[in-house]
Design an enzyme around this catalytic site. Structure first.
Site, short mmCIF file in Angstrom:
data_model
loop_
_atom_site.label_atom_id
_atom_site.label_comp_id
_atom_site.label_asym_id
_atom_site.label_seq_id
_atom_site.Cartn_x
_atom_site.Cartn_y
_atom_site.Cartn_z
N HIS A 122 0.89 -1.17 0.00
CA HIS A 122 0.00 0.00 0.00
C HIS A 122 0.92 1.22 0.00
CE1 HIS A 122 -2.08 -3.32 2.07
NE2 HIS A 122 -3.22 -2.83 1.59
N THR A 156 -6.90 3.73 -5.64
CA THR A 156 -7.01 3.93 -4.19
C THR A 156 -7.23 2.59 -3.50
OG1 THR A 156 -9.43 4.09 -4.07
CG2 THR A 156 -8.22 6.12 -4.58
N ASP A 157 -6.92 2.52 -2.21
CA ASP A 157 -7.46 1.45 -1.39
C ASP A 157 -8.96 1.75 -1.27
OD1 ASP A 157 -7.66 -0.80 0.22
OD2 ASP A 157 -6.02 -0.22 1.55
N ALA A 158 -9.72 0.81 -0.72
CA ALA A 158 -11.18 0.97 -0.68
C ALA A 158 -11.55 2.28 0.02
CB ALA A 158 -11.80 -0.21 0.05
N LEU A 159 -12.38 3.09 -0.65
CA LEU A 159 -12.74 4.40 -0.11
C LEU A 159 -13.80 4.32 0.98
CD1 LEU A 159 -12.60 6.59 -3.34
CD2 LEU A 159 -10.98 6.57 -1.43
#
Length: 601
Positions: free
Chosen positions: A201, A296-299
């Protein structure tokens, strides 16, 4: 169906549609006040229409979307058919978290899920990048067979913090050079087999003690530490492999960007990396020269959703230079489809009024389409043939063989006094197993029975709930005690995602009493002078606490159970553990992280 698509002269709406990665984990075709918990396993007309209408770029699958091989191939085909009917006709990214180990969305009895990254790290000294390469090739073969073309892997966070609640065994280890080599080998294994990777990440989640699913972590490293510890895997793999995607972290990095935003409840806070132009555009694109797709990582994770309204979050990530918003809004029933319309309308407006750079949005859409084209993604699929092929590939015996070999090669012997191991037990010896739950007792018992030369009597203490006097009696009667611990507790990503936190906010503390109970039992075993083997089933840092009670210490890095039909309970880590306990195989793994009292004397 189209297998080619026009990548030039996109409308603004088409560009924005390509930049959204939606989740359809649950979907109810009627609006209701109650939370929708109906898994989406075949594509409803509503959702097919929005994929087509908005030229949606991709979807993410969860365990709930997957029942069996036939069903998942059909579902993925239905979604690609909807994409083929869109004006652009571009194939979907169909994505999943199939890291291996603790994070695997396809049922373990169907697909090969392996024992995870830290177990791969434990094999490096003996086997180099062999298992990183082989496990990625196998997972890629199986994902591609069911129509999945993006995997949110590998995790190249360098785990420097023993208290890291979310990364720990999802990391290969604490050495940036090791992480770079193994992460690079996995990228090559996945992408060489036709599945797009997403390094995560960025710029690094390895030294956090907050899970970004539940809060907003802050990394206080200075710039020098960041460049020496956090960034090397990303820097090296970008240079060597140019991975298809990189995923951002919802983490504050003040040394990289100390600019602030005002949260939805009025607090002034440092921007998380996901929304930082300095981190995404200046550092990742500029200094590291990454030209691929940034997602993005999960928003919906609390690291973002606690502080931003969903549409504001997407605007901010796009302004930072991110290409794809993952899970930008919750889509659970028809009323949410109106919010999607509002999101797209708002993004169009922000481009037209200059808040978002129209040229950058267009370049971003082209990056996405270029990646789809590079991997020859297509909306055309012969479903019958695909199902037949997938039935042969998923969980294939040669794949399971690699899984078993990795599990065994990873097992690490951290201590062995008075030749405790291998166990030399007489016929009918009493073996007392202490495990986090009964299924794990059963898995180890059955594995020992399979490989033992003698018959033993077994008893079990489950740390989920046991009767103290019965446990003490079994312990005092035992010839040997094998005690396993799994820490830290599972994070939201391992269980599935943020919906699970909403369903059970107590999940993270449900097991908080187990450690204390285990320590009391181990102290009693020590007082009774019982031969004891301690097994670290997950992150090996727990050896620092419990290892003092063991005459022998083993680390497995995993405890997944792949077969559980109430008759047979088995998993590769337990099979490998039994072989080592009984001397049928040697423990050749090495600890890929520092554990107090073991490898830092």
């Amino acid at each position: 169906m189209k297998s080619t698509f026009a990548a030039t002269n996109l409308t603004l709406e088409q560009q924005i549609g390509q930049k959204l990665m939606l989740d359809f984990r649950y979907y109810c075709e009627q609006d209701s006040e109650k939370k929708c918990r109906t898994p989406m396993t075949e594509l409803p007309a509503d959702l097919a229409k929005i994929i087509t209408k908005h030229d949606i770029g991709g979807v993410i699958l969860f365990a709930e979307n997957i029942q069996n091989i036939n069903q998942i191939v059909k579902l993925n085909n239905q979604m690609q058919q909807a994409a083929a009917k869109a004006s652009l006709g571009a194939p979907l990214f169909i994505s999943i978290d199939q890291e291996g180990g603790r994070v695997a969305r396809i049922p373990r009895d169907i697909a090969t899920s392996f024992t995870g990254n830290m177990s791969i790290g434990a094999t490096y000294a003996e086997h180099g990048t062999q298992f990183a390469t082989q496990s990625a090739q196998v997972i890629a073969d199986e994902l591609k067979a069911v129509g999945v073309n993006v995997n949110y892997a590998p995790t190249v966070d360098v785990n420097m913090n023993p208290d890291n609640p979310v990364i720990n065994v999802r990391s290969y280890g604490e050495d940036p050079s090791l992480v770079s080599k193994l992460g690079g080998a996995q990228v090559a294994g996945f992408e060489g087999n036709g599945v797009i990777t997403s390094l995560k990440h960025f710029p690094g989640h390895g030294d956090t003690n907050v899970d970004s699913h539940t809060g907003l972590p802050k990394v206080m490293h200075d710039k020098e530490t960041i460049w020496q510890q956090d960034l090397p895997p990303f820097k090296e793999i970008i240079k060597e492999q140019n991975p298809g995607m990189i995923m951002t972290a919802h983490i504050q990095y003040p040394a990289l960007d100390d600019s602030t935003f005002v949260s939805k409840d009025g607090k002034t806070m440092i921007k998380p990396a996901t929304m930082s132009r300095k981190i995404i555009t200046d550092l990742l694109r500029g200094e590291l020269n990454y030209q691929g797709v940034v997602i993005t990582d999960a928003l919906d994770m609390a690291g973002i959703s606690h502080f931003f309204e969903p549409i504001e979050a997407v605007v901010n990530t796009f302004a930072a230079g991110v290409d794809i918003a993952l899970m930008p809004i919750e889509i659970r029933s028809p009323k949410d489809l109106l919010v999607l319309d509002q999101l797209i309308a708002r993004l169009v407006k922000e481009v037209k009024n200059g808040q978002l750079n129209g040229k950058e949005i267009a370049q971003s859409a082209q990056r996405i389409l270029k990646l789809k084209s590079k991997f020859k993604l297509t909306t055309a699929l012969d479903e019958t043939l695909a199902i037949q092929k997938a039935q042969l590939i998923l969980g294939d015996s040669s794949h399971r063989k690699v899984e078993a070999e990795l599990a065994l090669a990873a097992i690490t012997l951290a201590k062995n006094v008075q030749s405790t191991l291998p166990l030399k037990l007489a016929n009918n010896a009493k073996v007392h197993i202490i495990m986090p739950d009964t299924r794990k007792c059963m898995a180890l018992e059955q594995a020992i029975k399979q490989y033992a030369d003698n018959d033993y009597q077994y008893s079990c203490t489950s740390l989920q709930g046991f009767e103290p006097s019965a446990a003490l009696k079994a312990l005092n009667n035992a010839d040997v005690i094998i005690a396993g611990n799994a820490s830290p507790n599972q994070s939201a990503v391992e269980i599935g995602g943020m919906d699970d936190l909403a369903d059970d906010p107590q999940f993270a503390i449900a097991k908080s009493e187990q450690g204390a109970a285990l320590e009391r039992l181990l102290q009693q075993a020590q007082r009774a002078n019982k031969k004891t083997v301690f097994v670290s089933l997950r992150a090996p840092y727990d050896i620092a606490k419990f290892g003092q009670y063991g005459d022998a210490i083993l680390a497995t890095y995993a405890y997944n159970i792949d077969i559980d039909n109430n008759v047979k309970v088995a998993g590769p880590a337990f099979t490998a553990l039994a072989k080592v306990l009984l001397g049928k195989a040697a423990a050749t793994g090495t600890l890929p992280v520092t554990v107090n009292g073991i490898n830092n004397n």
